[in-house]
Design a protein around this motif. Structure first.
Motif, PDB file in Angstrom:
ATOM      1  N   ILE A  92      -7.075  -6.783  -0.949  1.00  0.00           N
ATOM      2  CA  ILE A  92      -6.157  -7.790  -0.878  1.00  0.00           C
ATOM      3  C   ILE A  92      -5.690  -8.520  -2.218  1.00  0.00           C
ATOM      4  O   ILE A  92      -6.713  -8.448  -3.055  1.00  0.00           O
ATOM      5  N   CYS A  93      -4.585  -9.233  -2.773  1.00  0.00           N
ATOM      6  CA  CYS A  93      -4.762  -9.646  -4.155  1.00  0.00           C
ATOM      7  C   CYS A  93      -4.425 -11.000  -3.814  1.00  0.00           C
ATOM      8  O   CYS A  93      -3.336 -12.143  -3.268  1.00  0.00           O
ATOM      9  N   ARG A  94      -5.921 -11.411  -4.587  1.00  0.00           N
ATOM     10  CA  ARG A  94      -5.691 -12.780  -4.797  1.00  0.00           C
ATOM     11  C   ARG A  94      -5.137 -13.981  -5.707  1.00  0.00           C
ATOM     12  O   ARG A  94      -4.902 -15.211  -4.688  1.00  0.00           O
ATOM     13  N   ASP A  95      -3.974 -13.326  -5.889  1.00  0.00           N
ATOM     14  CA  ASP A  95      -3.130 -14.653  -6.642  1.00  0.00           C
ATOM     15  C   ASP A  95      -1.888 -14.330  -6.048  1.00  0.00           C
ATOM     16  O   ASP A  95      -1.316 -15.071  -5.696  1.00  0.00           O
ATOM     17  N   CYS A  96      -1.505 -13.291  -5.501  1.00  0.00           N
ATOM     18  CA  CYS A  96       0.036 -13.337  -4.105  1.00  0.00           C
ATOM     19  C   CYS A  96       0.037 -13.407  -2.994  1.00  0.00           C
ATOM     20  O   CYS A  96       0.694 -13.395  -1.779  1.00  0.00           O
ATOM     21  N   GLY A  97      -1.558 -12.577  -2.693  1.00  0.00           N
ATOM     22  CA  GLY A  97      -1.552 -12.291  -0.704  1.00  0.00           C
ATOM     23  C   GLY A  97      -1.145 -11.070  -0.520  1.00  0.00           C
ATOM     24  O   GLY A  97      -1.236 -10.614   0.528  1.00  0.00           O
ATOM     25  N   TYR A  98      -0.620 -10.091  -1.646  1.00  0.00           N
ATOM     26  CA  TYR A  98      -0.354  -8.913  -1.037  1.00  0.00           C
ATOM     27  C   TYR A  98      -1.646  -7.706  -0.734  1.00  0.00           C
ATOM     28  O   TYR A  98      -2.783  -7.941  -1.676  1.00  0.00           O
ATOM     29  N   ARG A  99      -0.970  -7.399   0.430  1.00  0.00           N
ATOM     30  CA  ARG A  99      -2.192  -6.249   0.766  1.00  0.00           C
ATOM     31  C   ARG A  99      -1.341  -4.937   0.623  1.00  0.00           C
ATOM     32  O   ARG A  99      -0.197  -4.462   0.196  1.00  0.00           O
ATOM     33  N   ARG A 107      -3.453  -2.934 -11.704  1.00  0.00           N
ATOM     34  CA  ARG A 107      -3.140  -4.125 -11.796  1.00  0.00           C
ATOM     35  C   ARG A 107      -2.228  -4.350  -9.943  1.00  0.00           C
ATOM     36  O   ARG A 107      -1.698  -3.350  -9.596  1.00  0.00           O
ATOM     37  N   CYS A 108      -1.717  -5.484  -9.674  1.00  0.00           N
ATOM     38  CA  CYS A 108      -1.689  -5.659  -8.485  1.00  0.00           C
ATOM     39  C   CYS A 108       0.393  -5.388  -8.462  1.00  0.00           C
ATOM     40  O   CYS A 108       0.381  -5.742  -8.912  1.00  0.00           O
ATOM     41  N   PRO A 109       0.657  -4.183  -7.693  1.00  0.00           N
ATOM     42  CA  PRO A 109       1.386  -4.007  -7.439  1.00  0.00           C
ATOM     43  C   PRO A 109       3.052  -4.705  -7.337  1.00  0.00           C
ATOM     44  O   PRO A 109       3.780  -4.354  -7.749  1.00  0.00           O
ATOM     45  N   ASP A 110       2.764  -6.077  -6.322  1.00  0.00           N
ATOM     46  CA  ASP A 110       3.071  -6.748  -6.395  1.00  0.00           C
ATOM     47  C   ASP A 110       3.781  -7.640  -7.433  1.00  0.00           C
ATOM     48  O   ASP A 110       4.737  -8.088  -7.880  1.00  0.00           O
ATOM     49  N   CYS A 111       2.389  -7.899  -8.012  1.00  0.00           N
ATOM     50  CA  CYS A 111       2.735  -9.286  -8.450  1.00  0.00           C
ATOM     51  C   CYS A 111       2.272  -9.369 -10.574  1.00  0.00           C
ATOM     52  O   CYS A 111       2.456 -10.221 -11.352  1.00  0.00           O
ATOM     53  N   GLY A 112       1.886  -7.851 -10.012  1.00  0.00           N
ATOM     54  CA  GLY A 112       1.056  -7.877 -11.619  1.00  0.00           C
ATOM     55  C   GLY A 112      -0.081  -8.338 -12.114  1.00  0.00           C
ATOM     56  O   GLY A 112      -0.749  -7.833 -13.388  1.00  0.00           O
TER      57      GLY A 112
HETATM   58 ZN    ZN Z   1      -0.322  -9.982  -6.762  1.00  0.00          ZN
END
Ligand code: ZN
Ligand code: ADP
Ligand code: ZN
Length: 726
Positions: free
Chosen positions: A434-441, A474-479
């Motif tokens: 899970i991305c701590r910065d944007c919540g993306y899973r 990196r997070c695929p959503d927010c980078g």
């Molecule tokens: Zn993210």
């Protein structure tokens, strides 16, 4: 010239017509051309089926030189197909051993001398050619590779020698045949009184027609020793024996016990057995040369010539249920086969499923009990760790999943040089990122499922379809570069914590993705048995029948996993798993202790486990199933409608729902999008059919399905008595 109906290993229920000059008998295995393909099938019917001009019917290409399927086997194929609502052709395909029986027809090329060595006198010839002449002298024939290995001649030299007329090449069918198994029936173990009584009851069943018996004994009570006696009895009568085991327990431990007792290695049948070996086994079984076969559920479809007994070991295990191609419950089909062969079947387990228990109560199955563990071994003490009070403490490596009490016990056990086992039924490092910065899973592109992190390989893997990708930096959503965080534990993460807490302990992981084949699994089990491992961490592979006499501590990381499931069998499965895992502890002289970590210490299933009170669990489970009229108090079937086209799947599901049968005894639920609404790129909908016990559910389904025309891009899978509700 007569016409015959040939059943082909294809998804059809009907036979196909072929002619033959030679008379054919039912069950005979033949080769035919089908479209552009050449297939091996079996004669199922004498006489023509289709309404076509007899002139247009194609002839059988040849009769395959393999034993005929017995009438019992043909009956078994027909009934398995009918019960599970699968095309007969697909059941035949399983019975033919996945094409492996075609292998005996495989050709090899043999090379020999056309000109006698003596006739070469005076002919100038190179040294390598001379070596070939010498090697093949005296009428000897050999395969090319063998000639090359023996003489150092290249393939080109051999080809040139054929061209110039020195050598001939001829193709022959290879026909590998196993020798008849010779078993040693001398007794090795001295049975206890309780074991001896149980063994005698089972032995008396052999040679006395059909019977089904539950061998119900606590873990470590010697069930294996007891059913070995029944096996010995059948072998003594010259009969064949089939032992079905959960795929994973086919490790060397069981096999070496068998070898010690009977002096032979059984024929083995499971997914990792090579094609050539399978062909050999298939034939040996059909010719009554193989006396003992031990295998996973698919071994049930082998063409035994003189089967005398079937044993289903760990009969509660869910791996006996097959969910692909033909959906069937191997344990139930084994009972059907025993019935058709008129032989006894033994279901051996410490945690029988409710269906089997009710069959015993209703007198359909007999029951033999073993109440005591062998020798001085006693059942382990089971204790609960309340995770709300006994909270895991963070360490330098990060989050912790082991409660302080469990950590303390592990430490003491290490000091005593005794072995420990930690159980968590989850592969990989973490079930989700899970991305701590944007919540993306990160989700699987083909399924309704998160991707699990596997740190040992640096991959994210879908546990439903096997999709893999490298873990992104990196997070695929927010980078975000440091946002992705592992969420929850898998066995790799538990191993990481253990290694950080106990750097000197020798650890190993047993998990189907790390120890991927029998060899690797057997090796870890051997190392554990030989005390080369202090702490073994693993998934449900650990729960199965292994024997580690020095294992005294078992920790269950998450006893709640599965308890919260809403599936029909989730609490039964949890109970079985916990009881089986607990049963690994204290099998030797020393007493064992089991710790269950939970957030719900009052849960009745857990209470039943710690009290070793199976009856309490059974009563709870019976009540809830009776109330809901669920199996074994009612019948259940699932329809899974799937398509790569969502609208098509939805429309078909909707239409099936609209014409679903409803009576006082029949109830249909759905359609609803499946919990796994996307699986392997297919959109999925589910319907459930629930009927009273005395309703022929297959007939109801047949009628229902015949009312709906299903488009070719939609698939409807029927699952009789489903185990999976995904
Ligand atoms: Zn993210
Ligand atoms: P179960 O299948 O009921 O869990 P096993 O058959 O694996 O039990 O027996 C547990 C252990 O006890 C094994 O190591 C087995 O060899 C040993 N054992 C059981 N009965 C006997 C016996 N009569 N003589 C010698 N060893 C026995
Ligand atoms: Zn997937």
């Amino acid at each position: 010239m007569a016409v015959y109906g040939i059943l082909l290993p294809l998804p059809f229920n009907d036979v196909f017509d072929y002619t033959s000059d030679e008379p054919l008998a039912p069950g005979q295995i033949v080769e035919v051309s089908f479209g552009r393909e050449i297939l091996v099938g079996a004669v199922w019917k004498i006489g023509q089926s289709a309404d076509i001009d007899a002139q247009k019917i194609k002839p059988v290409r040849q009769i395959v030189n393999l034993p005929k399927l017995t009438p019992e086997m043909m009956d078994f194929i027909n009934k398995t197909a009918a019960y599970n609502m699968a095309p007969r052709g697909l059941v035949l395909k399983m019975a033919l051993g996945h094409k492996s029986n075609q292998l005996p027809r495989q050709k090899v090329a043999l090379y020999g001398l056309k000109i006698k060595n003596e006739n070469l006198d005076g002919v100038r010839i190179s040294e390598t050619r001379q070596a070939v002449f010498d090697f093949l002298g005296g009428g000897f024939e050999a395969e090319k590779d063998d000639i090359i290995a023996a003489t150092g001649a290249s393939g080109n030299v051999i080809n040139a020698m054929i061209k110039s007329g020195f050598l001939y090449k001829r193709e022959v069918l290879i026909n590998e045949e196993a020798e008849e198994q010779k078993v040693n029936l001398n007794k090795t173990a001295l049975l206890t009184e309780e074991q001896q009584q149980a063994a005698e009851i089972l032995m008396r069943k052999v040679g006395n027609g059909f019977s089904a018996t539950l061998l119900d004994g606590v873990t470590g009570s010697g069930k294996t020793e007891v059913y070995f006696e029944a096996i010995a009895e059948a072998l003594g009568q010259g009969k064949q024996v089939l032992v079905l085991v959960p795929e994973i327990s086919l490790t060397s431990q069981w096999l070496s016990r068998f070898e010690r007792r009977f002096g032979v290695t059984p024929f083995i049948w499971h997914s990792e057995v090579g094609v050539r070996e399978k062909a050999k086994t298939w034939k040996a079984v059909a010719l009554n040369k193989a006396k003992v076969v031990v295998g996973a559920r698919s071994a049930l479809f082998l063409p035994f010539a003189g089967l005398g007994i079937i044993v289903v070991d760990e009969s509660h295990d869910h791996s006996f249920k097959q969910e692909s191609l033909v959906t069937y419950q191997g344990r139930d089909m084994a009972v059907l086969r025993a019935h058709l062969e008129k032989i006894p079947i033994i279901l051996s387990t410490a945690t029988p499923d409710l269906e089997t228990i009710v069959n015993v109560e209703e007198g359909k199955y007999d029951c033999v009990r073993l109440t005591k563990r062998y020798a001085r071994a006693v059942l382990p003490e089971i204790k609960i760790i309340d995770l709300k009070k006994d909270k895991p403490q963070k360490g330098a490596w990060g989050v912790s999943f082991l409660a302080p009490t469990l950590v303390g016990e592990l430490e003491k056990n290490l000091k005593r040089s005794e072995q420990s086992m930690l159980f968590l039924n989850r592969r990989g490092y973490a079930p989700l990122l899970i991305c701590r910065d944007c919540g993306y899973r990160i989700q699987c592109p083909h399924c309704t499922a998160w991707l699990a992190e596997h740190r040992m390989t640096g991959e994210l893997i879908c546990h439903h379809c096997g999709f893999k990708m490298f873990t992104p930096k990196r997070c695929p959503d927010c980078g975000s570069e440091d946002g992705l965080t592992a969420c929850g534990p898998g066995v790799e993460r538990i191993a990481e914590e253990v290694r950080n807490r106990f750097p000197d302990a020798r650890t190993a992981i047993l998990s189907s993705d790390i120890t991927t084949n029998y060899k690797q699994i057997s090796e870890v089990i051997r190392r554990t048995a030989d005390k080369e491992i202090d702490i073994l961490i693993g998934t449900q592979i650990l729960a199965k029948g292994h024997n580690f006499p020095d294992l005294t501590l078992v920790g269950v990381i998450d006893a709640d996993l599965g308890l919260m499931g809403t599936d029909l069998r989730s609490s039964e499965q949890t109970y079985q798993l916990l009881a089986q895992v607990s049963g690994r502890a204290g099998r030797g002289d020393k007493k064992g202790v089991v710790y269950l970590q939970t957030l719900y210490p009052d849960n009745p299933v857990l209470q039943a486990v710690i009290e070793h009170n199976r009856q309490k669990f059974i009563d709870i489970e019976k009540n809830s199933r009776r109330l809901l009229k669920m199996p074994p108090y009612g019948k259940l079937a699932a329809l899974i409608i799937s398509s790569t086209n969502q609208q098509a799947a939805e429309a078909a599901a909707y239409y099936l729902g609209k014409c679903a049968p409803h009576t006082e005894l029949i109830e249909a639920l759905g359609p609803a999008p499946a919990p796994m609404s996307l699986l392997r790129g297919r959109y999925r909908y589910r319907l459930l059919l629930k009927t009273a016990r005395n309703v022929n559910i297959q007939e109801v389904l047949k009628k229902w399905l015949s009312m709906v025309k299903i488009k070719s891009n939609v698939r409807v899978d029927v699952d009789i008595n489903p185990y999976s509700f995904m």
